[in-house]
Design an enzyme around this catalytic site. Structure first.
Site, short mmCIF file in Angstrom:
data_model
loop_
_atom_site.label_atom_id
_atom_site.label_comp_id
_atom_site.label_asym_id
_atom_site.label_seq_id
_atom_site.Cartn_x
_atom_site.Cartn_y
_atom_site.Cartn_z
N LYS A 55 0.81 -1.21 0.00
CA LYS A 55 0.00 0.00 0.00
C LYS A 55 0.85 1.27 0.00
CE LYS A 55 -4.45 -1.43 1.91
NZ LYS A 55 -4.34 -2.88 1.81
N GLU A 68 -2.73 7.79 7.20
CA GLU A 68 -3.22 8.78 6.26
C GLU A 68 -4.43 9.50 6.83
OE1 GLU A 68 -4.14 6.55 2.78
OE2 GLU A 68 -6.07 5.87 3.52
N GLU A 86 -9.53 0.97 -5.97
CA GLU A 86 -10.42 1.41 -4.91
C GLU A 86 -10.14 2.86 -4.55
OE1 GLU A 86 -11.08 -1.18 -1.70
OE2 GLU A 86 -11.15 -2.98 -2.93
N GLU A 125 -6.18 1.86 -2.90
CA GLU A 125 -5.35 0.71 -3.23
C GLU A 125 -5.85 0.10 -4.52
OE1 GLU A 125 -5.89 -2.79 -0.76
OE2 GLU A 125 -7.81 -2.02 -0.06
N PHE A 160 -23.16 -8.92 16.12
CA PHE A 160 -22.53 -9.47 14.91
C PHE A 160 -21.41 -10.45 15.25
CE2 PHE A 160 -24.32 -5.39 13.74
CZ PHE A 160 -25.02 -5.69 12.60
#
Length: 685
Positions: A124, A208, A283, A300, A360
């Site tokens: 990345k 970032e 993306e 990415e 979840f």
């Protein structure tokens, strides 16, 4: 734009993956006349992808690190079976660059991009540098290697909060942490490093700027070995949970034609800069607050087929697996950018083995019942659904790799199936999803079917006002089911009473009973949604709370899905007998309906409610997994909310926190233990 299946470009293809993607690749390969080879672990010995293949080869034990990630075993299987090409599916192999090179050395075609492109985009940090050099918009951030937590704090402060910490080799939502403050960085930096190392063998982390009101949009690219590269429109993947995509659609309700062109041209420029061919996805993170159409930034590039590729197939009419195979064989693309047309709207929901009603939590176990929507056509009869789409008819597609009686294992991703709908409009595609989710019957492990239906019905989703924080923002206190309007509860009450009548009628017909046969009760009291409904079932019709409703359904005891018609409403209802009634699932919620004969119901008020025991002093494993770390010892004082332990499940780290203040009385487990669900880890006093 489609090609006829005129000849086999390869003789035999080995699919180096499992589950639904292995089945999906094999369907296309078989249609092209290519023989198929499956590889499998011990956990998958009788899985559908193994049974579907012409040949199969055992790789090793259940853990992926001992089977599917062993590149040398896959190459050996290809040589033993005489396979002349290998498709990696979604890229299960951890070292795809070296594997692609090994395939070339062995004279076996790799159905994917060239090794140098995989290497360039697999990191990345380096990929962002390449993207910037190619003229692609990139998110402001620090792309160098970060030595420790203190340096991470300094860098985050310079960029400005909020920031996102990401594992350099990460993907699939793993190895990512959002930090709003220095405390978040100090707590999450080391966890991000560990997740990166555990999942990808690389603990480097970059930081970032976090784009607020972000949308996750990606561009599908396709290139051949002759320098031709096209983009096939965009997919909106903003509805995510813990950075894992849940819903994908194509096209995006946010992207304008001009914005699509800008994104597509930058994606093609990046692919061209690294000599890319085959299918790939660029993306982007997009600012939902920027109306200029220029607020998109490179995240990415995924150098593989994506899980969400069916929605692109649906709106373009292309079979991306076929295109990948033909490109690997050296064929040029049969169309140019000007030939690409986007038709209608497609939505994909990922059906997971997880319990949305319990936060979840991952759910594993045997699929006691598994029945996808009955009207889903067999995929890939020709080009995927080209005929149905061309006729303007909505359709349903289910991509899966499981079968009734199979097992959802703790060793692999919890996705059970992908449910895809296409329609001429977005609203119609959403409505088709709601109807199909109602008809999807899964028993055994918990699933997110209700949650997905609730998403499809949510006003904000239907309006297309999406961000990557959609789920967290709309369900801050967890999921309790989609709101049920009174008329729906009335229909479900009638459904439960009708089913109870059918059960009572069967019971009275059993031979050998004492006395004369009784008539089934006609009057019932159904408690659902906290309210009682008086329901009368007779040959003349059904009354609910004194009102006559136009009601029709068929039910035989043992049925798990019934079709209900009530006035203008047509409804598929999942039905399961429980004590004193039924569990009914429809329109994004599961309702327990207590059904009692009207003469007995008044006495229910005198029953004593059982009070559940107080378990707040125990730290209990909420899911099966590996106890990675314990942060306390016996005798330690802890405060409410303090991290106590870390449990890894499905390759994700979960921090378990104290529910209340206290002193650690005893530790019942140690780091490295495999935990069962509800197993006690420690006790407070």
């Amino acid at each position: 734009m489609t090609r006829n299946w005129e000849r086999a470009v390869f003789k035999k293809i080995l699919v180096a993956n499992r589950g639904e993607i292995a089945c999906r690749v094999m369907r296309t390969a078989k249609r092209m006349g290519i023989a198929t080879v499956a590889v499998y672990s011990d956990a998958d010995a009788r899985s559908p992808h193994v049974l579907m293949a012409d040949e199969s080869v055992r790789l090793g034990p259940a853990p992926a690190a001992d089977s599917y990630l062993k590149a040398e075993l896959i190459l050996l299987a290809a040589k033993e079976t005489g396979a002349d090409c290998i498709h990696p599916g979604y890229g299960f192999l951890s070292e795809r660059e070296s594997f692609a090179r090994a395939c070339a050395e062995a004279g076996i075609a790799f159905v994917g991009p060239p090794p140098n492109a995989i290497a360039a985009m697999g990191d990345k940090i380096e990929s962002k540098k390449l993207a910037k050099a190619a003229g692609v918009n990139v998110v402001p951030g620090y792309l160098g290697e970060i030595a420790d937590t203190d340096e991470a704090v300094r860098i985050a402060s310079e960029i400005g909060y909020p920031v996102m910490m990401k594992a350099s080799a990460g993907g699939g939502g793993k190895g990512m942490r959002l930090a709003w403050s220095e405390a978040d960085v100090r707590e999450g930096f080391e966890a991000t490093k560990r997740e990166g190392l555990a999942s990808f063998g690389d603990d480097r982390v970059f930081i970032e700027k976090f784009i607020e009101s972000p949308r996750h949009i990606e561009i599908q690219v396709l290139g051949d070995q002759h320098g031709n590269i096209v983009y096939l429109g965009e997919r909106e993947c903003s509805v995510q949970r813990r950075h894992q995509k849940v819903v994908e659609e194509a096209p995006s309700p946010f992207v304008s034609p001009e914005m699509r062109r800008k994104m597509g041209e930058q994606a093609v420029a990046l692919a061209r800069a690294v000599g890319y061919f085959s299918a790939g996805t660029v993306e982007l993170i997009v600012s939902g607050a920027d109306a200029s159409g220029d607020g998109f930034y490179f995240l990415e590039m995924n150098t593989r087929l994506q899980v969400e590729h069916p929605v692109t197939e649906a709106i373009t009419g292309l079979d991306l697996v076929e295109q990948m195979i033909r490109v690997a064989a050296g064929e040029p693309l049969a169309f140019a950018q000007g030939d690409v047309r986007l038709d209608g709207w497609a939505i994909e929901n990922r059906v997971y083995a997880e319990d949305p009603y319990r936060g979840f939590l991952p759910s594993i176990g045997r699929l006691v019942r598994y029945a996808p929507p009955a009207d889903a056509p067999t995929p890939y009869a020709a080009t995927p659904f080209a005929d149905a789409g061309a006729a303007g008819q909505a359709y349903v597609r289910v991509d899966d790799g499981v079968a009734e009686g199979g097992e959802v294992s703790m060793f692999y991703d919890p996705m059970i199936a992908k449910l895809v709908t296409w329609a001429p409009t977005r609203a119609a595609a959403i409505d088709a999803q709601v109807a199909a989710l109602d008809e999807f019957v899964i028993e055994g492990p918990g699933t997110n079917l209700d949650f997905l239906s609730a998403l499809m019905q949510h006003p904000r989703f239907r309006a297309g006002a999406l961000t990557t924080g959609f789920i967290a923002e709309e369900y801050p206190d967890g999921f309790t089911g989609a709101p049920a309007p009174p008329d729906l509860l009335g229909i479900l009450a009638a459904t439960a009473a009708f089913a109870a009548t059918a059960q009572a009628d069967r019971a009275r017909r059993i031979d050998g009973q004492l006395g004369s046969r009784l008539r089934p009760p006609a009057d019932w009291v159904v408690r659902i949604g906290g309210a009682d409904h008086a329901v009368t079932v007779s040959t003349d019709g059904i009354l609910v709370d004194g009102a006559d409703i136009d009601f029709a359904m068929e039910y035989t005891p043992g049925d798990r899905l019934v079709q209900v018609e009530a006035g203008e409403t047509a409804l598929a209802v999942r039905i399961e007998p429980v004590r004193s009634g039924f569990k009914l699932g429809a329109r994004g919620a599961s309702h327990v309906a207590r059904v009692l004969p009207a003469r007995i119901a008044p006495y229910a008020a005198h029953l004593i409610e059982k009070v559940p025991p107080d378990l707040s002093r125990f730290l209990i494993a909420p899911m099966p997994g590996l106890l990675v770390r314990l942060d306390v010892a016996a005798g330690d004082r802890v405060e409410a909310g303090q991290p106590l332990a870390v449990v890894e499940a499905m390759k994700m780290e979960n921090i378990l926190r104290a529910g209340k203040s206290g002193v650690v009385k005893v530790i019942e487990a140690k780091a490295g233990d495999s935990l069962a669900v509800d197993q006690v880890i420690l006790e407070l006093e």
